[in-house]
Design a protein around this motif. Structure first.
Motif, short mmCIF file in Angstrom:
data_model
loop_
_atom_site.label_atom_id
_atom_site.label_comp_id
_atom_site.label_asym_id
_atom_site.label_seq_id
_atom_site.Cartn_x
_atom_site.Cartn_y
_atom_site.Cartn_z
N GLY A 50 21.62 3.15 -10.21
CA GLY A 50 20.51 3.11 -9.26
C GLY A 50 19.89 4.47 -9.04
N VAL A 51 20.73 5.49 -8.85
CA VAL A 51 20.22 6.85 -8.63
C VAL A 51 19.46 7.33 -9.86
N LEU A 52 20.01 7.08 -11.05
CA LEU A 52 19.33 7.49 -12.28
C LEU A 52 17.95 6.84 -12.38
N PHE A 53 17.87 5.54 -12.08
CA PHE A 53 16.58 4.87 -12.18
C PHE A 53 15.59 5.43 -11.16
N ILE A 54 16.04 5.61 -9.93
CA ILE A 54 15.14 6.12 -8.88
C ILE A 54 14.64 7.51 -9.23
N MET A 55 15.54 8.40 -9.59
CA MET A 55 15.15 9.78 -9.90
C MET A 55 14.33 9.85 -11.18
N PHE B 289 10.61 11.11 -10.48
CA PHE B 289 10.37 12.53 -10.74
C PHE B 289 10.23 12.87 -12.23
N ALA B 290 11.07 12.29 -13.09
CA ALA B 290 11.03 12.65 -14.51
C ALA B 290 9.91 11.94 -15.27
N ALA B 291 9.77 10.63 -15.06
CA ALA B 291 8.77 9.87 -15.82
C ALA B 291 7.34 10.38 -15.63
N PRO C 6 0.82 -1.22 0.00
CA PRO C 6 0.00 0.00 0.00
C PRO C 6 0.86 1.27 0.00
N ALA C 7 0.40 2.27 -0.76
CA ALA C 7 1.13 3.53 -0.87
C ALA C 7 0.13 4.69 -0.85
N VAL C 8 0.63 5.90 -1.01
CA VAL C 8 -0.20 7.10 -0.97
C VAL C 8 -1.33 7.02 -1.99
N ILE C 9 -0.99 6.74 -3.24
CA ILE C 9 -1.99 6.53 -4.29
C ILE C 9 -1.77 5.12 -4.82
N LEU D 103 2.06 15.65 -7.75
CA LEU D 103 2.54 15.77 -6.37
C LEU D 103 2.05 14.60 -5.50
N ALA D 104 0.89 14.08 -5.82
CA ALA D 104 0.36 12.96 -5.04
C ALA D 104 1.02 11.63 -5.41
N ILE D 105 1.41 11.46 -6.67
CA ILE D 105 1.95 10.18 -7.12
C ILE D 105 3.45 10.04 -6.84
N VAL D 106 4.18 11.15 -6.76
CA VAL D 106 5.63 11.09 -6.59
C VAL D 106 6.07 10.32 -5.35
N PRO D 107 5.49 10.52 -4.17
CA PRO D 107 5.95 9.73 -3.01
C PRO D 107 5.82 8.22 -3.21
N SER D 108 4.72 7.79 -3.82
CA SER D 108 4.54 6.35 -4.08
C SER D 108 5.56 5.85 -5.09
N LEU D 109 5.78 6.62 -6.15
CA LEU D 109 6.77 6.21 -7.15
C LEU D 109 8.17 6.17 -6.56
#
Length: 163
Positions: free
Chosen positions: A100-105, A109-111, A25-28, A125-131
């Motif tokens: 790893g950093v490239l994939f996470i960021m 944030f970019a995708a 489970p996540a924010v969205i 803004l709502a989806i970024v924390p879950s991603l």
């Protein structure tokens, strides 16, 4: 393409579908382990295999999740394929933490940036924390598991030399 490599690619794509079924489970919505096998494919088999596992794995994950974004999942699948490919390029050149950093960021944030225009800033803004949580989990698992798999396979299955 050699049949052994195709078999491994098929296995990683299937594992993406299995990972998509593991929901946290996540924010969205929820976070899934669908990109973990794609990162394994990218690290072991190279960019094209990682891209195929990432793109197809996302589509399988979307189907399992009920396709909440409809045809926009094709855009996301393309983004996942690109990110897995870039992960492989950096990982294969010994820049594992940078990969790893490239994939996470990129995934966090970019995708999702196109969705600002399609669904609004609030959705972004709502989806970024879950991603971010999902990307972090999938990437850390891949960075921990990949070197161990390579050690196990380096003598019996020279997969990385076939890329």
């Amino acid at each position: 393409m050699k049949s052994r490599k195709m078999s491994w690619m098929a296995m990683f794509i299937a594992l993406s579908a299995v990972g998509a079924s593991i929901k946290i489970p996540a924010v969205i919505g929820s976070v899934a382990l669908d990109s973990f096998p794609a990162l394994l494919a990218a690290g072991l088999l190279g960019g094209p295999a990682g891209a195929a596992a990432g793109g197809l794995g996302h589509l399988l994950s979307a189907i399992i999740g009920g396709m909440p974004l409809g045809p926009l999942h094709l855009l996301v699948a393309g983004e996942m394929a690109l990110l897995a490919y870039l992960f492989a390029l950096l990982y294969k050149n010994g820049k594992r933490w940078s990969a790893g950093v490239l994939f996470i960021m990129g995934n966090s944030f970019a995708a999702p940036l196109p969705f600002i225009f399609l669904m609004g800033k609030s959705f972004y803004l709502a989806i970024v924390p879950s991603l971010f949580a999902g990307s972090l989990l999938n990437t850390l698992l891949a960075l921990i598991v990949l070197p161990r798999i390579v050690k196990l396979l380096e003598h019996s299955l020279p997969l990385s030399r076939e890329t």
